[in-house]
Design a protein around this motif. Structure first.
Motif, PDB file in Angstrom:
ATOM      1  N   HIS A 206       0.835  -1.195   0.000  1.00  0.00           N
ATOM      2  CA  HIS A 206       0.000   0.000   0.000  1.00  0.00           C
ATOM      3  C   HIS A 206       0.876   1.254   0.000  1.00  0.00           C
ATOM      4  CE1 HIS A 206      -2.678  -3.115   1.637  1.00  0.00           C
ATOM      5  NE2 HIS A 206      -3.674  -2.409   1.142  1.00  0.00           N
ATOM      6  N   LEU A 207       1.972   1.219   0.769  1.00  0.00           N
ATOM      7  CA  LEU A 207       2.867   2.369   0.792  1.00  0.00           C
ATOM      8  C   LEU A 207       3.393   2.671  -0.600  1.00  0.00           C
ATOM      9  CD1 LEU A 207       4.962   1.697   4.036  1.00  0.00           C
ATOM     10  CD2 LEU A 207       3.073   3.317   3.750  1.00  0.00           C
ATOM     11  N   GLY A 208       3.773   1.632  -1.328  1.00  0.00           N
ATOM     12  CA  GLY A 208       4.270   1.832  -2.684  1.00  0.00           C
ATOM     13  C   GLY A 208       3.209   2.407  -3.600  1.00  0.00           C
ATOM     14  N   ALA A 209       1.987   1.870  -3.520  1.00  0.00           N
ATOM     15  CA  ALA A 209       0.902   2.357  -4.376  1.00  0.00           C
ATOM     16  C   ALA A 209       0.544   3.801  -4.022  1.00  0.00           C
ATOM     17  CB  ALA A 209      -0.317   1.454  -4.236  1.00  0.00           C
ATOM     18  N   LEU A 210       0.501   4.115  -2.733  1.00  0.00           N
ATOM     19  CA  LEU A 210       0.174   5.480  -2.321  1.00  0.00           C
ATOM     20  C   LEU A 210       1.258   6.462  -2.751  1.00  0.00           C
ATOM     21  CD1 LEU A 210      -1.235   4.643   1.218  1.00  0.00           C
ATOM     22  CD2 LEU A 210      -2.541   5.597  -0.694  1.00  0.00           C
ATOM     23  N   ALA A 211       2.511   6.038  -2.640  1.00  0.00           N
ATOM     24  CA  ALA A 211       3.596   6.900  -3.105  1.00  0.00           C
ATOM     25  C   ALA A 211       3.476   7.152  -4.608  1.00  0.00           C
ATOM     26  CB  ALA A 211       4.942   6.273  -2.772  1.00  0.00           C
ATOM     27  N   SER A 212       3.068   6.140  -5.346  1.00  0.00           N
ATOM     28  CA  SER A 212       2.972   6.261  -6.805  1.00  0.00           C
ATOM     29  C   SER A 212       1.945   7.303  -7.238  1.00  0.00           C
ATOM     30  CB  SER A 212       2.615   4.908  -7.423  1.00  0.00           C
ATOM     31  OG  SER A 212       3.625   3.961  -7.181  1.00  0.00           O
ATOM     32  N   VAL A 213       0.936   7.550  -6.398  1.00  0.00           N
ATOM     33  CA  VAL A 213      -0.073   8.546  -6.751  1.00  0.00           C
ATOM     34  C   VAL A 213       0.153   9.856  -5.999  1.00  0.00           C
ATOM     35  CG1 VAL A 213      -1.754   6.772  -7.333  1.00  0.00           C
ATOM     36  CG2 VAL A 213      -1.744   7.731  -5.015  1.00  0.00           C
ATOM     37  N   GLY A 214       1.338  10.002  -5.397  1.00  0.00           N
ATOM     38  CA  GLY A 214       1.710  11.278  -4.792  1.00  0.00           C
ATOM     39  C   GLY A 214       1.186  11.529  -3.401  1.00  0.00           C
ATOM     40  N   ALA A 215       0.738  10.485  -2.697  1.00  0.00           N
ATOM     41  CA  ALA A 215       0.177  10.672  -1.350  1.00  0.00           C
ATOM     42  C   ALA A 215       1.298  10.732  -0.318  1.00  0.00           C
ATOM     43  CB  ALA A 215      -0.804   9.538  -1.035  1.00  0.00           C
ATOM     44  N   ALA A 216       1.931  11.888  -0.222  1.00  0.00           N
ATOM     45  CA  ALA A 216       3.030  12.050   0.742  1.00  0.00           C
ATOM     46  C   ALA A 216       2.517  12.016   2.171  1.00  0.00           C
ATOM     47  CB  ALA A 216       3.770  13.351   0.479  1.00  0.00           C
ATOM     48  N   HIS A 217       1.264  12.408   2.368  1.00  0.00           N
ATOM     49  CA  HIS A 217       0.612  12.367   3.674  1.00  0.00           C
ATOM     50  C   HIS A 217      -0.766  11.734   3.499  1.00  0.00           C
ATOM     51  CE1 HIS A 217       3.660  15.505   4.278  1.00  0.00           C
ATOM     52  NE2 HIS A 217       3.623  15.169   5.554  1.00  0.00           N
ATOM     53  N   VAL A 218      -1.216  11.019   4.502  1.00  0.00           N
ATOM     54  CA  VAL A 218      -2.520  10.365   4.438  1.00  0.00           C
ATOM     55  C   VAL A 218      -3.261  10.604   5.748  1.00  0.00           C
ATOM     56  CG1 VAL A 218      -1.931   8.566   2.777  1.00  0.00           C
ATOM     57  CG2 VAL A 218      -1.432   8.200   5.200  1.00  0.00           C
ATOM     58  N   ARG A 219      -4.582  10.564   5.664  1.00  0.00           N
ATOM     59  CA  ARG A 219      -5.422  10.662   6.847  1.00  0.00           C
ATOM     60  C   ARG A 219      -5.642   9.261   7.398  1.00  0.00           C
ATOM     61  NH1 ARG A 219      -6.581  14.907   9.713  1.00  0.00           N
ATOM     62  NH2 ARG A 219      -8.825  14.545   9.819  1.00  0.00           N
ATOM     63  N   VAL A 220      -5.241   9.057   8.638  1.00  0.00           N
ATOM     64  CA  VAL A 220      -5.366   7.748   9.276  1.00  0.00           C
ATOM     65  C   VAL A 220      -6.014   7.931  10.643  1.00  0.00           C
ATOM     66  CG1 VAL A 220      -3.392   6.712   8.091  1.00  0.00           C
ATOM     67  CG2 VAL A 220      -3.034   7.948  10.239  1.00  0.00           C
ATOM     68  N   HIS A 221      -6.589   6.841  11.157  1.00  0.00           N
ATOM     69  CA  HIS A 221      -7.157   6.885  12.495  1.00  0.00           C
ATOM     70  C   HIS A 221      -6.038   6.861  13.534  1.00  0.00           C
ATOM     71  CE1 HIS A 221     -11.405   6.515  11.473  1.00  0.00           C
ATOM     72  NE2 HIS A 221     -11.046   5.687  10.523  1.00  0.00           N
ATOM     73  N   SER A 222      -6.306   7.508  14.650  1.00  0.00           N
ATOM     74  CA  SER A 222      -5.324   7.538  15.737  1.00  0.00           C
ATOM     75  C   SER A 222      -5.081   6.126  16.262  1.00  0.00           C
ATOM     76  CB  SER A 222      -5.843   8.415  16.877  1.00  0.00           C
ATOM     77  OG  SER A 222      -6.059   9.740  16.442  1.00  0.00           O
ATOM     78  N   ARG A 223      -3.897   5.935  16.789  1.00  0.00           N
ATOM     79  CA  ARG A 223      -3.594   4.664  17.452  1.00  0.00           C
ATOM     80  C   ARG A 223      -4.325   4.616  18.793  1.00  0.00           C
ATOM     81  NH1 ARG A 223       0.706   2.106  15.038  1.00  0.00           N
ATOM     82  NH2 ARG A 223       2.156   3.401  13.835  1.00  0.00           N
ATOM     83  N   PRO A 224      -4.994   3.514  19.090  1.00  0.00           N
ATOM     84  CA  PRO A 224      -5.660   3.418  20.387  1.00  0.00           C
ATOM     85  C   PRO A 224      -4.646   3.454  21.530  1.00  0.00           C
ATOM     86  CG  PRO A 224      -6.481   1.753  18.873  1.00  0.00           C
ATOM     87  CD  PRO A 224      -5.273   2.356  18.235  1.00  0.00           C
ATOM     88  N   ARG A 225      -4.957   4.239  22.540  1.00  0.00           N
ATOM     89  CA  ARG A 225      -4.148   4.280  23.753  1.00  0.00           C
ATOM     90  C   ARG A 225      -4.746   3.283  24.738  1.00  0.00           C
ATOM     91  NH1 ARG A 225      -5.224  10.240  25.320  1.00  0.00           N
ATOM     92  NH2 ARG A 225      -7.276   9.429  24.713  1.00  0.00           N
ATOM     93  N   VAL A 226      -3.990   2.257  25.051  1.00  0.00           N
ATOM     94  CA  VAL A 226      -4.485   1.188  25.915  1.00  0.00           C
ATOM     95  C   VAL A 226      -3.698   1.196  27.214  1.00  0.00           C
ATOM     96  CG1 VAL A 226      -4.910  -1.286  26.138  1.00  0.00           C
ATOM     97  CG2 VAL A 226      -5.105  -0.188  23.895  1.00  0.00           C
ATOM     98  N   ALA A 227      -4.419   1.266  28.314  1.00  0.00           N
ATOM     99  CA  ALA A 227      -3.808   1.153  29.637  1.00  0.00           C
ATOM    100  C   ALA A 227      -4.002  -0.275  30.128  1.00  0.00           C
ATOM    101  CB  ALA A 227      -4.442   2.139  30.607  1.00  0.00           C
ATOM    102  N   VAL A 228      -2.914  -0.918  30.515  1.00  0.00           N
ATOM    103  CA  VAL A 228      -2.945  -2.306  30.976  1.00  0.00           C
ATOM    104  C   VAL A 228      -2.696  -2.324  32.476  1.00  0.00           C
ATOM    105  CG1 VAL A 228      -1.897  -4.585  30.799  1.00  0.00           C
ATOM    106  CG2 VAL A 228      -2.169  -3.172  28.749  1.00  0.00           C
ATOM    107  N   LEU A 229      -3.625  -2.926  33.194  1.00  0.00           N
ATOM    108  CA  LEU A 229      -3.568  -2.943  34.650  1.00  0.00           C
ATOM    109  C   LEU A 229      -3.659  -4.387  35.113  1.00  0.00           C
ATOM    110  CD1 LEU A 229      -5.693  -0.552  36.869  1.00  0.00           C
ATOM    111  CD2 LEU A 229      -5.590  -2.982  37.376  1.00  0.00           C
TER     112      LEU A 229
END
Length: 430
Positions: A151-174
């Motif tokens: 996917h990185l290669g395909a996105l680079a090929s169409v000029g997507a230097a930046h992409v909108r992605v969902h935030s990484r979940p912050r998980v607290a482990v107790l």
């Protein structure tokens, strides 16, 4: 997970997007490839000029130019009747040419070439058309797509230097348990006073594999006030998911449920009809989703794979969150007498006929973590099956991160190094 909402979007550099989920569809501003291009090294020609060419009756063409990959497609000269252009794989097709004759079918010179076969004239004639991969304005990937290496290669090929992605979940482990210590107190383990909290190392790693940012809360004693304080602090510090291990059973020192209720939490379910991992709970506390896993090491990891992994991926906005079941052939006999769904640690390997076989990874006690590492899959034994016979076809789930299957079959050198499965084969209980 029906009520799980993906976390908000953020912009990430393409180089930092591996493993993330797209929050928006990506539309290509260009066609890929940008122009018709050569699929082979050879000569760009007009079909009518070389039709019928054979080694006995070759066609002579004059070579007017040579076109390299990366040549400017806007400056190419027209291929006139009776001429050819030397061309390299990937180079743009010049105007006038409608075929590429491979280099092997020529007797070439510098200024002229003999075409000795017209076998390449059928179909596309070694020309890869403009937009064959992606048309300009087309959707390259949908929202929810997990970004992998390709996917990185395909996105680079169409000029997507930046992409909108969902935030990484912050998980607290107790984790709680008076008997548990970390490795800095291994002397207590050697003295027989404590045991290592293996889940404090294994579970955060599993969650990070799923794409979470993980914060591990220091080990807690079996004390209600301590658990309440730790839960309140973890949520106040910011987390998208609270994950606890231990304290969810019905023992005298299992305080997790009491702590959640004291904080106004709501409970979803409190047990699952599975083994290992029956004592598992879900709910919300202080506005944050909560998942409570059992404390036994294997139970923690099995339920982590079955429940925490997809939950983290759903929070991270991935479209594909469910495990894909594989059809496998069991090689060992085993009994599963309780009316529960069993998840048995097995090793998958291809049989001589190509069928995946599932062989017990070793003893199945919920405290035996090494067999969890030896296994590469979980064999699913439905609750209506009380005895598995060798040759029975069942379903299995690959362990997270087990993208490759070994070819070691029972009896091989590597298989001989694993724990003996005798104690749970031949009709013994799982």
């Amino acid at each position: 997970m029906r009520d799980v909402v993906a976390l908000p979007a953020e912009t990430a550099a393409l180089s930092d997007a591996l493993g993330r989920a797209l929050a928006d569809a990506v539309i290509s501003p260009i066609a890929l490839p940008l122009w018709d291009n050569a699929g082979m090294d050879g000569y760009a020609v007009r079909r009518d000029d070389v039709r019928g060419a054979t080694s006995d009756a070759p066609v002579l063409l004059h070579v007017t130019t040579s076109i390299a990959a990366g040549a400017d497609a806007t400056t190419l000269h027209v291929v006139q009747p009776g001429t050819a252009a030397r061309i390299m794989t990937g180079a743009p097709i010049p105007p006038g040419a409608d075929a590429v004759v491979r280099i092997e079918d020529t007797d070439r010179g510098t200024a002229r070439v003999h075409i000795v076969s017209d076998r390449d004239l059928a179909g596309r004639a070694n020309i890869r058309p403009r937009g064959e991969d992606v048309e300009a304005g087309a959707r390259v990937f949908d929202a929810g797509t997990t970004i992998g290496a390709s996917h990185l290669g395909a996105l680079a090929s169409v000029g997507a230097a930046h992409v909108r992605v969902h935030s990484r979940p912050r998980v607290a482990v107790l984790s709680s348990g008076d008997e548990l210590v970390l490795l800095d107190r291994f002397d207590d383990v050697l003295a027989g006073r404590r045991i290592v909290s293996s889940s404090s190392y294994a579970l955060p790693a599993l969650l990070r594999q799923a794409g979470a940012d993980v914060r591990v809360i220091p080990l807690l004693p079996d004390d209600l006030d301590a658990v309440i304080s730790a839960v309140r602090g973890a949520v106040a510090d910011g987390c998208d998911l609270l994950l606890t291990t231990g304290g969810v059973s019905v023992g005298a020192h299992d305080y997790t449920r009491d702590a959640l209720q004291a904080l106004g939490g709501t409970l979803g379910f409190w047990r699952a009809r599975i083994r290992p991992g029956g004592p598992i709970g879900t709910g919300r506390v202080l506005g944050v989703p909560w998942l409570g896993l059992p404390g036994n090491p294997v139970s923690t990891m099995v339920t982590g794979a079955l429940f925490a992994w997809p939950l983290v991926r759903a929070l991270a906005g991935h479209r594909d969150v469910h495990h894909v079941p594989l059809r496998v052939r069991a090689t060992d006999a085993m009994e599963t007498p309780a009316p529960l769904t069993y998840f048995v640690r097995v090793r998958l390997a291809p049989d001589a006929d190509g069928t995946l076989t599932a062989t017990l990874a070793g003893p199945q006690g919920s405290n035996l973590l090494r067999t969890m590492a030896v296994a590469n899959a979980l064999l699913i034994v439905p609750e209506d099956v009380t005895r598995v016979q060798p040759g029975m076809m069942l379903q299995a789930l690959l362990m997270p991160g087990q993208d490759f299957l070994g070819t070691d079959l029972p009896g091989s050198a590597q298989a001989d190094q694993t724990d003996s499965a005798d104690s749970i084969a031949g009709g013994s209980h799982v």
